[in-house]
Design a protein around this motif. Structure first.
Motif, PDB file in Angstrom:
ATOM      1  N   THR A 135      56.528  41.225  18.654  1.00  0.00           N
ATOM      2  CA  THR A 135      55.516  41.821  17.785  1.00  0.00           C
ATOM      3  C   THR A 135      54.995  40.813  16.777  1.00  0.00           C
ATOM      4  O   THR A 135      55.718  39.907  16.347  1.00  0.00           O
ATOM      5  N   ALA A 139      54.552  45.583   8.256  1.00  0.00           N
ATOM      6  CA  ALA A 139      54.234  46.550   7.205  1.00  0.00           C
ATOM      7  C   ALA A 139      54.653  45.938   5.876  1.00  0.00           C
ATOM      8  O   ALA A 139      55.764  45.408   5.752  1.00  0.00           O
ATOM      9  N   THR A 190      57.899  43.739   6.592  1.00  0.00           N
ATOM     10  CA  THR A 190      58.867  44.229   7.572  1.00  0.00           C
ATOM     11  C   THR A 190      58.215  44.320   8.943  1.00  0.00           C
ATOM     12  O   THR A 190      57.095  44.824   9.066  1.00  0.00           O
ATOM     13  N   VAL A 192      57.169  45.651  12.471  1.00  0.00           N
ATOM     14  CA  VAL A 192      56.997  46.948  13.124  1.00  0.00           C
ATOM     15  C   VAL A 192      56.467  46.708  14.529  1.00  0.00           C
ATOM     16  O   VAL A 192      55.929  45.636  14.834  1.00  0.00           O
ATOM     17  N   LYS A 193      56.595  47.697  15.371  1.00  0.00           N
ATOM     18  CA  LYS A 193      56.170  47.536  16.762  1.00  0.00           C
ATOM     19  C   LYS A 193      54.652  47.456  16.874  1.00  0.00           C
ATOM     20  O   LYS A 193      53.929  47.959  16.016  1.00  0.00           O
ATOM     21  N   GLU A 202      63.318  46.899  12.749  1.00  0.00           N
ATOM     22  CA  GLU A 202      62.438  46.699  11.593  1.00  0.00           C
ATOM     23  C   GLU A 202      63.108  45.720  10.627  1.00  0.00           C
ATOM     24  O   GLU A 202      63.671  46.100   9.597  1.00  0.00           O
ATOM     25  N   ARG A 409      53.179  53.890  11.848  1.00  0.00           N
ATOM     26  CA  ARG A 409      54.254  52.945  12.154  1.00  0.00           C
ATOM     27  C   ARG A 409      54.994  52.482  10.924  1.00  0.00           C
ATOM     28  O   ARG A 409      56.188  52.175  10.970  1.00  0.00           O
ATOM     29  N   CYS A 410      54.302  52.418   9.782  1.00  0.00           N
ATOM     30  CA  CYS A 410      54.959  51.948   8.564  1.00  0.00           C
ATOM     31  C   CYS A 410      55.752  53.061   7.893  1.00  0.00           C
ATOM     32  O   CYS A 410      56.401  52.833   6.873  1.00  0.00           O
ATOM     33  N   SER A 412      57.822  55.093   9.856  1.00  0.00           N
ATOM     34  CA  SER A 412      58.872  55.486  10.792  1.00  0.00           C
ATOM     35  C   SER A 412      60.255  55.160  10.240  1.00  0.00           C
ATOM     36  O   SER A 412      60.400  54.351   9.361  1.00  0.00           O
TER      37      SER A 412
END
Length: 412
Positions: A135, A139, A190, A192-193, A202, A409-410, A412
């Protein structure tokens, strides 16, 4: 602890931090028994064991290692008088030499370039290769971090932490929206996918600690710039409205120049119609037809806990709003200019100004153009300067379903 030591040594070796710091330390005199590598390993062992990295605890962690590890790390060495075990004073001396080499000569509330390089290298070395390659999305957020020191006296004077400063944070007290604290702002990126990629751990990829008088988003741009200059591509950047509301020159523009795709929650002050350009309505980071229904332009993000029916209605309205958008037909040039196409010319609307558009199906919305045609209606396409949408433009239309799913996503 032995397995943890091996993992920490592998990470520290990959980072190359020890060699970088040793090159900054003074030479001459009696050789130091404790190397920079051993000092950092002792600090990391304390952290990995859930203990604060006080120098006394670092000393205890090092002398508590097995005989072979103590000899290999220089904790026990042969002197003329026989084996000599590392003392606390030696730990303290090496630590202060490292601090002097990495500190900023004139403190300004931000870390020095050498210290930033050390932190970046350690964090990057801690990320497994398969995660780093899986990735490019991150985030970003910041949080308050109180100082260990008491604030300076009200009458003036020094305190134990001169670089800390007063800041504001959300208050948990009833009737108070925010509260003062004395300390720092800690920013983190961080991993994220990707939107359609596999789930990844993460992990924190970058950190920055600054005084509260330094603007965290603006300061963190330098961190991301170093990351890209180091050969790490930047993809989606997810951030909240605290970042989106910044002056474009301090956040959005430099990130786009780095190749980032910005995905943010717009600040309430930036949502909805915000003027026009060439007759097109500026709204939520896009340009819309002058005849766009006001109810669609007033569409905001979904409330928390929205029902399935509310989500379906919201998504239908955001999809309808997209029909009125002037679509981009070129990438940004070197100066940030790009061209957009009239939605009727793109076949999304029926409009009397475009003869071909009136031949479209009746299922398309039909608009009534202004009596005096603005430039966006008189021309099929027009050029948009970088400053028109500099602050609010992002990867997905706001607040569409695609934006909501991507921004989630941020959370999760």
């Amino acid at each position: 602890m032995l397995n943890a030591l091996k993992r920490l040594e592998a990470v520290f070796s990959r980072s190359g931090v020890a060699e970088r710091i040793e090159a900054l330390l003074p030479v001459g005199g009696r050789p130091r028994q404790l190397s920079v590598s051993a000092l950092f390993l002792g600090m990391l062992m304390c952290q990995a064991d859930g203990r604060p990295a006080h120098l006394s605890r670092v000393h205890e962690a090092l002398i508590g290692l097995g005989p072979s590890d103590r000899e290999r790390l220089g904790v026990v060495v042969e002197w003329k008088s026989g084996p000599h075990r590392l003392t606390y004073r030696q730990v303290e001396r090496t630590f202060h030499l490292v601090v002097d080499a990495l500190k900023r000569q004139t403190p300004d509330g931000t870390p020095s370039d050498p210290l930033c390089g050390v932190i970046d290298a350690l964090l990057e070395a801690s990320v497994p290769t398969w995660v780093a390659n899986a990735t490019r999305a991150v985030a970003i957020d910041w949080s308050d971090h109180e100082s260990f020191s008491a604030p300076p006296p009200k009458k003036g004077g020094a305190c134990a932490d001169p670089e800390a400063s007063w800041g504001r944070r959300k208050s948990d007290q009833p009737g108070q929206s925010d509260a003062l604290f004395f300390g720092y702002e800690l920013s983190a990126a961080t991993m994220v996918k990707e939107e359609n990629g596999p789930v990844v751990p993460e992990l924190v990829r970058r950190l920055l600690l600054t005084s509260c008088h330094v603007d965290p988003p603006h300061a963190f741009v330098g961190v991301l710039t170093r990351m890209v200059q180091g050969g790490i591509a930047l993809g989606d950047v997810l951030a909240d409205s605290g970042y989106a509301h910044r002056v474009p020159e301090h956040w959005a523009l430099p990130l786009r120049a780095l190749g980032a795709a910005i995905i943010t929650d717009l600040h309430p002050a930036d949502r909805g119609p915000r003027g026009t350009h060439g007759g097109a309505i500026i709204c939520n980071g896009n340009l819309y037809c002058p005849s766009t229904p006001p109810a669609l332009l007033a569409l905001g993000p979904l409330a928390r806990g929205a029902s399935k029916e509310e989500k379906a209605t919201h998504d239908t309205m955001s999809a309808e709003l997209a029909r009125y958008k002037l679509g981009r037909i070129s990438a940004d040039d070197a100066d940030g200019y790009h061209r957009v196409l009239c939605p009727a010319a793109a076949g999304k609307l029926r409009c009397p100004v475009r003869e071909r558009a009136m031949a479209l199906s009746q299922s398309r919305p039909e608009v009534t153009p202004p009596e005096q045609l603005p430039r966006c209606c008189a021309q099929q396409s027009m050029t948009i300067p970088a400053e028109v949408l500099a602050k609010t433009a992002q990867k997905h239309d706001y607040p569409s379903q695609a934006h909501r799913h991507s921004y989630a996503r941020c959370k999760s």
